[in-house]
Design a protein around this motif. Structure first.
Motif, PDB file in Angstrom:
ATOM      1  N   HIS A  46      29.303  92.300  28.179  1.00  0.00           N
ATOM      2  CA  HIS A  46      29.388  93.708  27.741  1.00  0.00           C
ATOM      3  C   HIS A  46      30.302  93.909  26.470  1.00  0.00           C
ATOM      4  CE1 HIS A  46      27.889  95.365  31.952  1.00  0.00           C
ATOM      5  NE2 HIS A  46      27.136  94.539  31.501  1.00  0.00           N
ATOM      6  N   VAL A  47      29.831  94.843  25.649  1.00  0.00           N
ATOM      7  CA  VAL A  47      30.432  95.308  24.529  1.00  0.00           C
ATOM      8  C   VAL A  47      30.334  96.893  24.553  1.00  0.00           C
ATOM      9  CG1 VAL A  47      31.039  94.909  22.019  1.00  0.00           C
ATOM     10  CG2 VAL A  47      29.182  93.622  23.177  1.00  0.00           C
ATOM     11  N   ARG A  72      23.332  85.519  16.643  1.00  0.00           N
ATOM     12  CA  ARG A  72      22.375  84.792  15.963  1.00  0.00           C
ATOM     13  C   ARG A  72      21.131  85.834  15.673  1.00  0.00           C
ATOM     14  NH1 ARG A  72      17.701  83.557  18.129  1.00  0.00           N
ATOM     15  NH2 ARG A  72      18.528  83.741  20.302  1.00  0.00           N
ATOM     16  N   GLU A  73      21.072  86.568  16.614  1.00  0.00           N
ATOM     17  CA  GLU A  73      19.926  87.467  16.419  1.00  0.00           C
ATOM     18  C   GLU A  73      19.998  88.758  17.596  1.00  0.00           C
ATOM     19  OE1 GLU A  73      15.863  85.741  17.744  1.00  0.00           O
ATOM     20  OE2 GLU A  73      14.887  87.614  17.749  1.00  0.00           O
ATOM     21  N   LEU A  74      19.725  89.790  16.825  1.00  0.00           N
ATOM     22  CA  LEU A  74      19.644  90.898  17.858  1.00  0.00           C
ATOM     23  C   LEU A  74      18.631  92.005  17.856  1.00  0.00           C
ATOM     24  CD1 LEU A  74      21.786  93.757  16.522  1.00  0.00           C
ATOM     25  CD2 LEU A  74      22.405  91.655  15.462  1.00  0.00           C
ATOM     26  N   THR A  75      18.500  92.831  18.958  1.00  0.00           N
ATOM     27  CA  THR A  75      17.508  93.346  19.107  1.00  0.00           C
ATOM     28  C   THR A  75      18.020  95.100  19.468  1.00  0.00           C
ATOM     29  OG1 THR A  75      15.975  91.976  19.877  1.00  0.00           O
ATOM     30  CG2 THR A  75      15.296  94.331  20.510  1.00  0.00           C
ATOM     31  N   GLU A  96      20.873 101.329  22.658  1.00  0.00           N
ATOM     32  CA  GLU A  96      21.318 100.236  23.223  1.00  0.00           C
ATOM     33  C   GLU A  96      20.763  98.915  22.351  1.00  0.00           C
ATOM     34  OE1 GLU A  96      19.447 100.070  27.124  1.00  0.00           O
ATOM     35  OE2 GLU A  96      20.159  98.174  27.333  1.00  0.00           O
ATOM     36  N   LEU A  97      21.579  97.936  22.501  1.00  0.00           N
ATOM     37  CA  LEU A  97      21.238  96.802  21.761  1.00  0.00           C
ATOM     38  C   LEU A  97      21.803  95.413  22.465  1.00  0.00           C
ATOM     39  CD1 LEU A  97      23.612  95.627  19.244  1.00  0.00           C
ATOM     40  CD2 LEU A  97      23.584  98.023  19.578  1.00  0.00           C
ATOM     41  N   THR A  98      20.979  94.573  22.324  1.00  0.00           N
ATOM     42  CA  THR A  98      20.991  93.130  22.952  1.00  0.00           C
ATOM     43  C   THR A  98      21.250  92.081  21.825  1.00  0.00           C
ATOM     44  OG1 THR A  98      19.828  93.621  24.787  1.00  0.00           O
ATOM     45  CG2 THR A  98      20.171  91.521  24.523  1.00  0.00           C
ATOM     46  N   VAL A  99      22.191  91.480  21.861  1.00  0.00           N
ATOM     47  CA  VAL A  99      22.606  90.502  20.866  1.00  0.00           C
ATOM     48  C   VAL A  99      22.629  89.034  21.526  1.00  0.00           C
ATOM     49  CG1 VAL A  99      24.453  89.743  19.148  1.00  0.00           C
ATOM     50  CG2 VAL A  99      24.445  92.070  19.863  1.00  0.00           C
ATOM     51  N   PHE A 100      21.864  88.170  20.937  1.00  0.00           N
ATOM     52  CA  PHE A 100      21.749  86.949  21.397  1.00  0.00           C
ATOM     53  C   PHE A 100      22.576  85.967  20.442  1.00  0.00           C
ATOM     54  CE2 PHE A 100      18.067  88.806  22.702  1.00  0.00           C
ATOM     55  CZ  PHE A 100      17.572  88.523  24.123  1.00  0.00           C
ATOM     56  N   GLY A 101      23.228  84.954  20.918  1.00  0.00           N
ATOM     57  CA  GLY A 101      24.027  84.000  20.128  1.00  0.00           C
ATOM     58  C   GLY A 101      24.934  83.119  21.012  1.00  0.00           C
ATOM     59  N   ARG A 102      26.166  82.909  20.363  1.00  0.00           N
ATOM     60  CA  ARG A 102      26.902  81.882  21.117  1.00  0.00           C
ATOM     61  C   ARG A 102      28.387  82.519  21.515  1.00  0.00           C
ATOM     62  NH1 ARG A 102      28.072  76.424  18.864  1.00  0.00           N
ATOM     63  NH2 ARG A 102      27.790  74.957  20.549  1.00  0.00           N
ATOM     64  N   CYS A 103      28.621  82.321  22.866  1.00  0.00           N
ATOM     65  CA  CYS A 103      29.747  82.839  23.386  1.00  0.00           C
ATOM     66  C   CYS A 103      30.909  82.021  23.196  1.00  0.00           C
ATOM     67  CB  CYS A 103      29.604  82.899  24.966  1.00  0.00           C
ATOM     68  SG  CYS A 103      29.725  81.526  25.885  1.00  0.00           S
ATOM     69  N   LEU A 126      25.892  91.119  25.258  1.00  0.00           N
ATOM     70  CA  LEU A 126      25.848  89.983  24.666  1.00  0.00           C
ATOM     71  C   LEU A 126      25.320  88.711  25.463  1.00  0.00           C
ATOM     72  CD1 LEU A 126      29.403  90.069  23.229  1.00  0.00           C
ATOM     73  CD2 LEU A 126      27.375  91.157  22.010  1.00  0.00           C
ATOM     74  N   VAL A 127      24.239  88.047  24.887  1.00  0.00           N
ATOM     75  CA  VAL A 127      23.761  87.078  25.745  1.00  0.00           C
ATOM     76  C   VAL A 127      24.015  85.608  24.892  1.00  0.00           C
ATOM     77  CG1 VAL A 127      21.492  86.240  27.136  1.00  0.00           C
ATOM     78  CG2 VAL A 127      22.098  88.577  26.495  1.00  0.00           C
ATOM     79  N   CYS A 128      24.424  84.685  25.942  1.00  0.00           N
ATOM     80  CA  CYS A 128      24.738  83.387  25.284  1.00  0.00           C
ATOM     81  C   CYS A 128      23.433  82.682  25.157  1.00  0.00           C
ATOM     82  CB  CYS A 128      25.883  82.624  25.787  1.00  0.00           C
ATOM     83  SG  CYS A 128      26.316  81.175  25.162  1.00  0.00           S
ATOM     84  N   ASP A 129      22.959  82.278  24.176  1.00  0.00           N
ATOM     85  CA  ASP A 129      21.865  81.229  24.099  1.00  0.00           C
ATOM     86  C   ASP A 129      22.156  79.733  24.740  1.00  0.00           C
ATOM     87  OD1 ASP A 129      20.418  82.803  22.281  1.00  0.00           O
ATOM     88  OD2 ASP A 129      21.457  81.876  20.575  1.00  0.00           O
ATOM     89  N   LEU A 151      29.067  94.306  12.124  1.00  0.00           N
ATOM     90  CA  LEU A 151      28.869  93.880  13.443  1.00  0.00           C
ATOM     91  C   LEU A 151      29.105  92.182  13.795  1.00  0.00           C
ATOM     92  CD1 LEU A 151      27.425  94.587  16.117  1.00  0.00           C
ATOM     93  CD2 LEU A 151      25.355  93.306  15.117  1.00  0.00           C
ATOM     94  N   LEU A 161      31.232  97.786  17.883  1.00  0.00           N
ATOM     95  CA  LEU A 161      30.344  97.304  17.200  1.00  0.00           C
ATOM     96  C   LEU A 161      30.410  97.054  15.579  1.00  0.00           C
ATOM     97  CD1 LEU A 161      27.341  98.742  18.959  1.00  0.00           C
ATOM     98  CD2 LEU A 161      28.286  96.678  19.414  1.00  0.00           C
ATOM     99  N   PHE A 179      32.591  85.989  19.988  1.00  0.00           N
ATOM    100  CA  PHE A 179      30.879  85.576  20.007  1.00  0.00           C
ATOM    101  C   PHE A 179      30.070  85.624  18.752  1.00  0.00           C
ATOM    102  CE2 PHE A 179      26.447  86.829  20.931  1.00  0.00           C
ATOM    103  CZ  PHE A 179      26.315  86.450  22.208  1.00  0.00           C
ATOM    104  N   VAL A 180      29.304  84.748  18.396  1.00  0.00           N
ATOM    105  CA  VAL A 180      28.676  84.520  17.262  1.00  0.00           C
ATOM    106  C   VAL A 180      27.474  84.884  17.286  1.00  0.00           C
ATOM    107  CG1 VAL A 180      28.261  83.050  15.145  1.00  0.00           C
ATOM    108  CG2 VAL A 180      30.379  82.533  16.649  1.00  0.00           C
TER     109      VAL A 180
END
Lengths: 150, 150
Positions: free
Chosen positions: A111-112, B133-136, A134-141, A101-104, B120, A117, B130-131
């Motif tokens: 990690h999750v 926004r976008e994921l890959t 494997e996935l990467t989620v961008f969003g807000r922490c 999980l990556v905070c914008d 998810l 999920l 964690f909110v």
DNA sequence: TTTGGTGCAAAGGCTTTGCAATAGA
DNA sequence: TCTATTGCAAAGCCTTTGCACCAAA
């Protein structure tokens, strides 16, 4: 590079064995890179790994670090992930698959585990026929949300 | 660059208006980049965009393309995504949020809509705060699975 | 001893930047 | 007109590669 042979013991049997099983030599440089990845923070860039390695042995070249990382990734000992806008990150491959999980806003990475999920894996498998690895989620922490909504 | 003013009509009112609302000039180069993104395949690299632009006007420079992409991303008109190992991809920002499934094997990229992610969003929100926004999602697509398990 | 691995330096992609000339508002 | 924008060239950053020397097995 005789003076750092003593570091060979730092490479876990697991990784050292894998290298040798595949016919690769167990060099001090490889041991150092592995050791840095194991001890360091997760998600290190190649340059960070190199910096840590050079703290112990300054003459180790960054091209060797790149070659070693590539090798360890190829052997499944290290995982390479693209998290942010520019850099590649490396971390020791773990038994339990995890995701990022990556905070914008603040750039923090957490990690999750796979089980947390929701129904994602099932949903993608049944509806799209796509099996996630494997996935990467961008969003807000949480911290950034709390900070803006006091 | 008078000879391509006629292309200005290709820039949708939406995007042209946004540019001008923020005080940016509506140049033929910007119109061309936007037009290429709208007409082209999704997930174009900066170089692909530049190539398409240059098919129409060869003298447009790649640095202008980079500057324009950065501007459009900043205005929320274009979305930038990191899908593969090296390149950045650009696509027109759409109303409905969507996400990307990238096949490790064949490299194909498909879209998933927000509603098709199982639980998810709810799971990450409630358990991690964690909110998304976008994921890959990296994994294996249906075609590649079918191919290896006939 | 043998050949895989390393350090060094150079090159390679992709992207950004400085600056003078140009063109949109 | 006036200044944002462009084209050009150069630099920057990260990464890879060629090659001679070195060291692990």
């Amino acid at each position: 590079m005789r003076e750092c042979n003593r570091f060979a013991i730092a490479m876990t049997h697991h990784a050292a064995q894998t290298l040798q099983d595949f016919g690769y030599r167990l060099t001090p440089q490889r041991t150092l890179v592995w050791d840095v990845l194991r001890r360091g923070t997760p998600h290190m860039s190649a340059e960070e790994v190199c910096g840590k390695v050079q703290e112990q042995f300054p003459h180790v070249n960054i091209s060797t670090v790149y070659r070693t990382l590539e090798l360890l990734v190829g052997l499944g000992l290290v995982r390479e992930t693209r998290l942010g806008p520019t850099q590649r990150y490396f971390e020791v491959e773990e038994e339990v698959p995890h995701h990022h999980l990556v905070c914008d806003q603040c750039g923090s990475v957490t990690h999750v585990h796979d089980e947390d999920l929701g129904g994602l894996n099932a949903a993608l498998s049944s509806e799209q026929g796509f099996v996630p690895r494997e996935l990467t989620v961008f969003g807000r922490c949480r911290d950034c949300r709390d900070r803006s909504e006091p």
